[in-house]
Design a protein around this motif. Structure first.
Motif, PDB file in Angstrom:
ATOM      1  N   PRO A  22     -83.321 -49.161  59.926  1.00  0.00           N
ATOM      2  CA  PRO A  22     -82.727 -50.471  59.629  1.00  0.00           C
ATOM      3  C   PRO A  22     -81.240 -50.582  59.963  1.00  0.00           C
ATOM      4  O   PRO A  22     -80.689 -51.677  59.931  1.00  0.00           O
ATOM      5  CB  PRO A  22     -82.925 -50.638  58.120  1.00  0.00           C
ATOM      6  N   TYR A  23     -80.582 -49.467  60.273  1.00  0.00           N
ATOM      7  CA  TYR A  23     -79.136 -49.510  60.525  1.00  0.00           C
ATOM      8  C   TYR A  23     -78.815 -50.343  61.755  1.00  0.00           C
ATOM      9  O   TYR A  23     -79.463 -50.226  62.790  1.00  0.00           O
ATOM     10  CB  TYR A  23     -78.589 -48.091  60.709  1.00  0.00           C
ATOM     11  N   ARG A  24     -77.805 -51.178  61.614  1.00  0.00           N
ATOM     12  CA  ARG A  24     -77.278 -51.956  62.727  1.00  0.00           C
ATOM     13  C   ARG A  24     -75.810 -51.608  62.881  1.00  0.00           C
ATOM     14  O   ARG A  24     -75.084 -51.504  61.875  1.00  0.00           O
ATOM     15  CB  ARG A  24     -77.430 -53.465  62.485  1.00  0.00           C
ATOM     16  N   ILE A  25     -75.378 -51.427  64.105  1.00  0.00           N
ATOM     17  CA  ILE A  25     -73.996 -51.021  64.359  1.00  0.00           C
ATOM     18  C   ILE A  25     -73.022 -52.035  63.770  1.00  0.00           C
ATOM     19  O   ILE A  25     -72.061 -51.678  63.120  1.00  0.00           O
ATOM     20  CB  ILE A  25     -73.766 -50.806  65.864  1.00  0.00           C
ATOM     21  N   GLY A  26     -73.271 -53.293  63.954  1.00  0.00           N
ATOM     22  CA  GLY A  26     -72.449 -54.335  63.346  1.00  0.00           C
ATOM     23  C   GLY A  26     -71.046 -54.393  63.912  1.00  0.00           C
ATOM     24  O   GLY A  26     -70.711 -53.735  64.890  1.00  0.00           O
ATOM     25  N   ARG A  27     -70.226 -55.191  63.276  1.00  0.00           N
ATOM     26  CA  ARG A  27     -68.855 -55.394  63.717  1.00  0.00           C
ATOM     27  C   ARG A  27     -67.884 -54.684  62.788  1.00  0.00           C
ATOM     28  O   ARG A  27     -68.109 -54.600  61.590  1.00  0.00           O
ATOM     29  CB  ARG A  27     -68.537 -56.887  63.733  1.00  0.00           C
ATOM     30  N   GLY A  28     -66.803 -54.231  63.360  1.00  0.00           N
ATOM     31  CA  GLY A  28     -65.711 -53.676  62.569  1.00  0.00           C
ATOM     32  C   GLY A  28     -66.147 -52.588  61.615  1.00  0.00           C
ATOM     33  O   GLY A  28     -66.764 -51.615  62.015  1.00  0.00           O
ATOM     34  N   GLU A  29     -65.857 -52.795  60.349  1.00  0.00           N
ATOM     35  CA  GLU A  29     -66.083 -51.783  59.316  1.00  0.00           C
ATOM     36  C   GLU A  29     -67.308 -52.101  58.466  1.00  0.00           C
ATOM     37  O   GLU A  29     -67.469 -51.540  57.379  1.00  0.00           O
ATOM     38  CB  GLU A  29     -64.833 -51.686  58.445  1.00  0.00           C
ATOM     39  N   GLU A  30     -68.150 -52.956  58.947  1.00  0.00           N
ATOM     40  CA  GLU A  30     -69.326 -53.378  58.198  1.00  0.00           C
ATOM     41  C   GLU A  30     -70.137 -52.185  57.694  1.00  0.00           C
ATOM     42  O   GLU A  30     -70.449 -51.275  58.450  1.00  0.00           O
ATOM     43  CB  GLU A  30     -70.201 -54.256  59.093  1.00  0.00           C
ATOM     44  N   GLY A  31     -70.431 -52.185  56.415  1.00  0.00           N
ATOM     45  CA  GLY A  31     -71.284 -51.171  55.816  1.00  0.00           C
ATOM     46  C   GLY A  31     -70.581 -49.946  55.269  1.00  0.00           C
ATOM     47  O   GLY A  31     -71.238 -49.098  54.670  1.00  0.00           O
ATOM     48  N   VAL A  32     -69.257 -49.822  55.432  1.00  0.00           N
ATOM     49  CA  VAL A  32     -68.593 -48.584  55.009  1.00  0.00           C
ATOM     50  C   VAL A  32     -68.767 -48.293  53.518  1.00  0.00           C
ATOM     51  O   VAL A  32     -68.765 -47.134  53.127  1.00  0.00           O
ATOM     52  CB  VAL A  32     -67.090 -48.538  55.372  1.00  0.00           C
ATOM     53  N   PHE A  33     -68.918 -49.321  52.712  1.00  0.00           N
ATOM     54  CA  PHE A  33     -69.073 -49.100  51.276  1.00  0.00           C
ATOM     55  C   PHE A  33     -70.516 -49.277  50.809  1.00  0.00           C
ATOM     56  O   PHE A  33     -70.773 -49.330  49.602  1.00  0.00           O
ATOM     57  CB  PHE A  33     -68.162 -50.038  50.490  1.00  0.00           C
ATOM     58  N   LYS A  34     -71.455 -49.354  51.759  1.00  0.00           N
ATOM     59  CA  LYS A  34     -72.843 -49.603  51.385  1.00  0.00           C
ATOM     60  C   LYS A  34     -73.842 -48.601  51.946  1.00  0.00           C
ATOM     61  O   LYS A  34     -74.870 -48.370  51.337  1.00  0.00           O
ATOM     62  CB  LYS A  34     -73.268 -51.001  51.871  1.00  0.00           C
ATOM     63  N   VAL A  35     -73.588 -48.067  53.110  1.00  0.00           N
ATOM     64  CA  VAL A  35     -74.580 -47.250  53.812  1.00  0.00           C
ATOM     65  C   VAL A  35     -74.559 -45.818  53.279  1.00  0.00           C
ATOM     66  O   VAL A  35     -73.643 -45.052  53.538  1.00  0.00           O
ATOM     67  CB  VAL A  35     -74.332 -47.294  55.339  1.00  0.00           C
ATOM     68  N   GLN A  36     -75.600 -45.501  52.512  1.00  0.00           N
ATOM     69  CA  GLN A  36     -75.726 -44.175  51.903  1.00  0.00           C
ATOM     70  C   GLN A  36     -76.668 -43.306  52.720  1.00  0.00           C
ATOM     71  O   GLN A  36     -77.554 -43.826  53.376  1.00  0.00           O
ATOM     72  CB  GLN A  36     -76.250 -44.304  50.472  1.00  0.00           C
TER      73      GLN A  36
END
Length: 152
Positions: A22-36
């Protein structure tokens, strides 16, 4: 990633090491505090208080990147890149805005100061240098292309 359920802490209720799909590269810093579990592994290494702290943090994150690369964990590799980027952007905010406050109490953007904090600028440049080294890594570039080809 936005369609993944979040737990009470706002993190995705998902283990991206066990199931990276499900991971998406996304933009900028997206997910830094969520992706475990990558947040839990990288956030404790991260800091930008001064150039020395930034250098230690950037190298520790880069070493973690190398481990993820060795273990063929693209999500971890990309999250390491995002933490390096976040070190740069946060330190630059302090470099340009006294006290790191970009907005005043009314929500208006404060006037940007050219190097309000020279030490934070040095810290930012350390993160940027290491981030570029990571992004120039051939294995990272290849895995990023493959990831995008498979996931759009």
């Amino acid at each position: 990633m936005g369609d993944l359920p979040e737990d009470d802490d706002g993190e995705y209720d998902h283990d991206f090491r066990a199931d990276p799909e499900p991971y998406r590269i996304g933009r900028g810093e997206e997910g830094v505090f969520k992706v475990q579990p990558y947040k839990s592994e990288l956030l404790p290494l991260w800091g930008y208080a001064d150039p020395e702290t930034a250098a230690e943090a950037a190298e520790a994150i880069y070493e973690r990147f190398l481990r993820y690369r060795r273990d063929d964990e693209f999500v971890g590799m990309d999250m390491a890149r995002k933490y390096l980027r976040m070190g740069y952007t946060r330190a630059m905010r302090y470099a340009h805005y006294p006290g790191g406050r970009k907005y005043d109490s009314d929500g208006n953007e404060r006037e940007r100061v050219h190097w309000a904090d020279a030490e934070k600028r040095k810290a930012a440049l350390i993160f940027d240098h290491v981030r570029r080294r990571l992004e120039d890594d051939e294995a990272y570039q290849r895995r990023k292309r493959e990831w995008r080809e498979r996931r759009g």
